[in-house]
Structures are given as C-alpha cells and as structure tokens.
Design a protein around this motif. Structure first.
Motif, mmCIF file in Angstrom:
data_model
loop_
_atom_site.group_PDB
_atom_site.id
_atom_site.type_symbol
_atom_site.label_atom_id
_atom_site.label_comp_id
_atom_site.label_asym_id
_atom_site.label_seq_id
_atom_site.Cartn_x
_atom_site.Cartn_y
_atom_site.Cartn_z
ATOM 1 N N MET A 33 0.815 -1.216 0.000
ATOM 2 C CA MET A 33 0.000 0.000 0.000
ATOM 3 C C MET A 33 0.851 1.270 0.000
ATOM 4 S SD MET A 33 -2.834 -1.352 -0.506
ATOM 5 C CE MET A 33 -3.589 0.211 -0.786
ATOM 6 N N PRO A 34 1.920 1.369 0.804
ATOM 7 C CA PRO A 34 2.739 2.583 0.682
ATOM 8 C C PRO A 34 3.310 2.777 -0.723
ATOM 9 C CG PRO A 34 3.267 1.461 2.725
ATOM 10 C CD PRO A 34 2.345 0.556 1.951
ATOM 11 N N LEU A 35 3.717 1.705 -1.381
ATOM 12 C CA LEU A 35 4.274 1.836 -2.731
ATOM 13 C C LEU A 35 3.194 2.242 -3.733
ATOM 14 C CD1 LEU A 35 6.704 -1.203 -2.802
ATOM 15 C CD2 LEU A 35 7.316 1.210 -2.796
ATOM 16 N N VAL A 36 2.081 1.542 -3.730
ATOM 17 C CA VAL A 36 1.004 1.833 -4.675
ATOM 18 C C VAL A 36 0.445 3.243 -4.450
ATOM 19 C CG1 VAL A 36 -1.370 1.208 -5.304
ATOM 20 C CG2 VAL A 36 0.373 -0.567 -5.061
ATOM 21 N N LEU A 37 0.228 3.589 -3.200
ATOM 22 C CA LEU A 37 -0.352 4.896 -2.904
ATOM 23 C C LEU A 37 0.627 6.039 -3.176
ATOM 24 C CD1 LEU A 37 -2.333 3.950 0.321
ATOM 25 C CD2 LEU A 37 -3.277 4.440 -1.942
ATOM 26 N N THR A 38 1.918 5.798 -2.976
ATOM 27 C CA THR A 38 2.923 6.822 -3.283
ATOM 28 C C THR A 38 2.993 7.067 -4.782
ATOM 29 O OG1 THR A 38 4.204 6.293 -1.309
ATOM 30 C CG2 THR A 38 5.360 7.460 -3.074
ATOM 31 N N ILE A 39 2.921 6.007 -5.566
ATOM 32 C CA ILE A 39 2.896 6.164 -7.029
ATOM 33 C C ILE A 39 1.638 6.930 -7.450
ATOM 34 C CG2 ILE A 39 2.652 4.907 -9.212
ATOM 35 C CD1 ILE A 39 4.462 2.718 -7.884
ATOM 36 N N THR A 40 0.521 6.607 -6.830
ATOM 37 C CA THR A 40 -0.732 7.310 -7.123
ATOM 38 C C THR A 40 -0.625 8.786 -6.743
ATOM 39 O OG1 THR A 40 -1.952 5.265 -6.711
ATOM 40 C CG2 THR A 40 -3.217 7.322 -6.688
ATOM 41 N N LEU A 61 -8.257 3.974 1.900
ATOM 42 C CA LEU A 61 -9.066 2.876 2.436
ATOM 43 C C LEU A 61 -9.706 2.061 1.316
ATOM 44 C CD1 LEU A 61 -10.750 4.686 5.472
ATOM 45 C CD2 LEU A 61 -8.796 3.107 5.494
ATOM 46 N N VAL A 62 -10.220 2.747 0.303
ATOM 47 C CA VAL A 62 -10.809 2.034 -0.832
ATOM 48 C C VAL A 62 -9.741 1.194 -1.530
ATOM 49 C CG1 VAL A 62 -11.823 2.346 -3.131
ATOM 50 C CG2 VAL A 62 -12.737 3.612 -1.182
ATOM 51 N N ALA A 63 -8.557 1.741 -1.695
ATOM 52 C CA ALA A 63 -7.462 0.994 -2.334
ATOM 53 C C ALA A 63 -7.138 -0.259 -1.527
ATOM 54 C CB ALA A 63 -6.231 1.873 -2.481
ATOM 55 N N ALA A 64 -7.067 -0.144 -0.203
ATOM 56 C CA ALA A 64 -6.762 -1.301 0.642
ATOM 57 C C ALA A 64 -7.852 -2.361 0.544
ATOM 58 C CB ALA A 64 -6.573 -0.866 2.093
ATOM 59 N N VAL A 65 -9.108 -1.938 0.515
ATOM 60 C CA VAL A 65 -10.219 -2.892 0.391
ATOM 61 C C VAL A 65 -10.158 -3.600 -0.961
ATOM 62 C CG1 VAL A 65 -12.734 -3.075 0.173
ATOM 63 C CG2 VAL A 65 -11.728 -1.734 2.035
ATOM 64 N N LEU A 66 -9.919 -2.848 -2.031
ATOM 65 C CA LEU A 66 -9.856 -3.459 -3.358
ATOM 66 C C LEU A 66 -8.681 -4.429 -3.489
ATOM 67 C CD1 LEU A 66 -10.793 -0.408 -5.611
ATOM 68 C CD2 LEU A 66 -12.226 -2.361 -5.001
ATOM 69 N N VAL A 67 -7.528 -4.048 -2.979
ATOM 70 C CA VAL A 67 -6.361 -4.942 -3.006
ATOM 71 C C VAL A 67 -6.643 -6.199 -2.184
ATOM 72 C CG1 VAL A 67 -3.969 -5.168 -2.197
ATOM 73 C CG2 VAL A 67 -4.645 -3.171 -3.533
ATOM 74 N N SER A 68 -7.254 -6.026 -1.024
ATOM 75 C CA SER A 68 -7.584 -7.176 -0.169
ATOM 76 C C SER A 68 -8.545 -8.129 -0.869
ATOM 77 C CB SER A 68 -8.203 -6.701 1.146
ATOM 78 O OG SER A 68 -7.283 -5.936 1.880
ATOM 79 N N ILE A 69 -9.577 -7.584 -1.471
ATOM 80 C CA ILE A 69 -10.556 -8.434 -2.168
ATOM 81 C C ILE A 69 -9.885 -9.172 -3.323
ATOM 82 C CG2 ILE A 69 -12.617 -8.396 -3.641
ATOM 83 C CD1 ILE A 69 -13.659 -6.110 -1.816
ATOM 84 N N TYR A 70 -9.083 -8.458 -4.095
ATOM 85 C CA TYR A 70 -8.457 -9.073 -5.264
ATOM 86 C C TYR A 70 -7.468 -10.171 -4.866
ATOM 87 C CZ TYR A 70 -6.059 -9.662 -9.679
ATOM 88 O OH TYR A 70 -5.519 -10.206 -10.817
ATOM 89 N N TYR A 92 -1.887 -4.886 4.771
ATOM 90 C CA TYR A 92 -2.359 -3.822 3.883
ATOM 91 C C TYR A 92 -2.860 -2.634 4.717
ATOM 92 C CZ TYR A 92 -2.572 -7.630 0.406
ATOM 93 O OH TYR A 92 -2.295 -8.695 -0.402
ATOM 94 N N SER A 93 -3.563 -2.926 5.796
ATOM 95 C CA SER A 93 -4.106 -1.875 6.659
ATOM 96 C C SER A 93 -2.993 -1.086 7.349
ATOM 97 C CB SER A 93 -5.040 -2.474 7.709
ATOM 98 O OG SER A 93 -6.087 -3.182 7.089
ATOM 99 N N VAL A 94 -1.998 -1.790 7.842
ATOM 100 C CA VAL A 94 -0.857 -1.114 8.464
ATOM 101 C C VAL A 94 -0.128 -0.268 7.422
ATOM 102 C CG1 VAL A 94 1.397 -1.483 9.560
ATOM 103 C CG2 VAL A 94 -0.586 -2.817 10.301
ATOM 104 N N GLY A 95 -0.031 -0.783 6.208
ATOM 105 C CA GLY A 95 0.590 -0.020 5.128
ATOM 106 C C GLY A 95 -0.136 1.281 4.844
ATOM 107 N N VAL A 96 -1.474 1.264 4.917
ATOM 108 C CA VAL A 96 -2.255 2.489 4.733
ATOM 109 C C VAL A 96 -1.930 3.484 5.845
ATOM 110 C CG1 VAL A 96 -4.593 3.457 4.847
ATOM 111 C CG2 VAL A 96 -4.124 1.486 3.390
ATOM 112 N N VAL A 97 -1.829 3.001 7.067
ATOM 113 C CA VAL A 97 -1.499 3.881 8.192
ATOM 114 C C VAL A 97 -0.111 4.490 7.993
ATOM 115 C CG1 VAL A 97 -1.052 3.966 10.678
ATOM 116 C CG2 VAL A 97 -3.020 2.686 9.811
ATOM 117 N N VAL A 98 0.857 3.668 7.601
ATOM 118 C CA VAL A 98 2.219 4.171 7.344
ATOM 119 C C VAL A 98 2.181 5.245 6.269
ATOM 120 C CG1 VAL A 98 4.480 3.538 6.390
ATOM 121 C CG2 VAL A 98 3.401 2.093 8.130
ATOM 122 N N PHE A 99 1.472 4.979 5.194
ATOM 123 C CA PHE A 99 1.363 5.954 4.102
ATOM 124 C C PHE A 99 0.733 7.251 4.602
ATOM 125 C CE2 PHE A 99 -1.230 7.973 0.822
ATOM 126 C CZ PHE A 99 -0.234 8.341 -0.073
#
Length: 107
Positions: A33-40, A61-70, A92-99
């Motif tokens: 999540m930090p990598l994907v969200l940083t690129i975004t 949060l939406v990104a984390a949910v979508l990645v988790s589902i996929y 993934y959730s911890v990664g969102v918090v770090v980001f």
C-alpha cells in the motif's frame, strides 16, 4: 524511497533463495500500500501540477479494500498458487497507516 529499497532488498534475497521469516511472508504485503499509494500520489501531483495535494484517507481505504478483495478473495479462487490470509489484510491496513502518517504530506 525506503519502502522501495526494502521491497527490492527482499526480492533480491528471495531471488537468492534466502527466505527470512516473517519478512518472506509479509514484507511485500506490508509495503504494497505505501508503494502503490505513493505512485498514485506522485501521479496526481504531476497531473494537477500541485505539490500540496494529499490523497484523502477514503482513497487509501478504498485501495486497501480493493487490493484485499483481489489478492485474498478473487485470486485464490482461480489459482492454488494464491492462498487467502487474514494477516495479509492486516498488513495492507498497516501499510495504509504508514502511508497516511509518514508519506502523504504536502511537499
């Protein structure tokens, strides 16, 4: 940058068949999540020419949910290579918090 470096070091270790648990099992998920969200975030800033733009929490949060589902629901249905793991969702959730806390700041 630190997340990308950690990711590449972990991949290099795996390529050399050096598996350090729990890094082997969860580091990629933690850094996802930090990598994907940083690129975004970088893409948004370039597109809008606004270095002060930050991603709203709901986007992360939406990104984390979508990645988790996929990765934890859909892929395991189609391939035995993928196994669902609740700890991955936690990573993934911890990664969102770090980001949100460390990376998602205006320049």
């Amino acid at each position: 940058m630190a997340c990308l470096l950690l990711f590449w070091l972990n991949q290099l270790l795996e390529w050399q068949h050096i598996f350090i648990s729990p890094l082997y099992q969860y580091l990629d998920d933690l850094l996802c999540m930090p990598l994907v969200l940083t690129i975004t975030l970088a893409t948004e800033r370039l597109y809008f020419s606004n270095n002060y733009f930050v991603l709203p929490l709901r986007y992360s949060l939406v990104a984390a949910v979508l990645v988790s589902i996929y990765f934890e629901v859909i892929l395991p249905l189609f391939s035995p290579v993928y196994t669902p793991d609740a700890v991955d969702v936690l990573c993934y959730s911890v990664g969102v918090v770090v980001f949100q806390v460390l990376i998602n700041r205006p320049l």
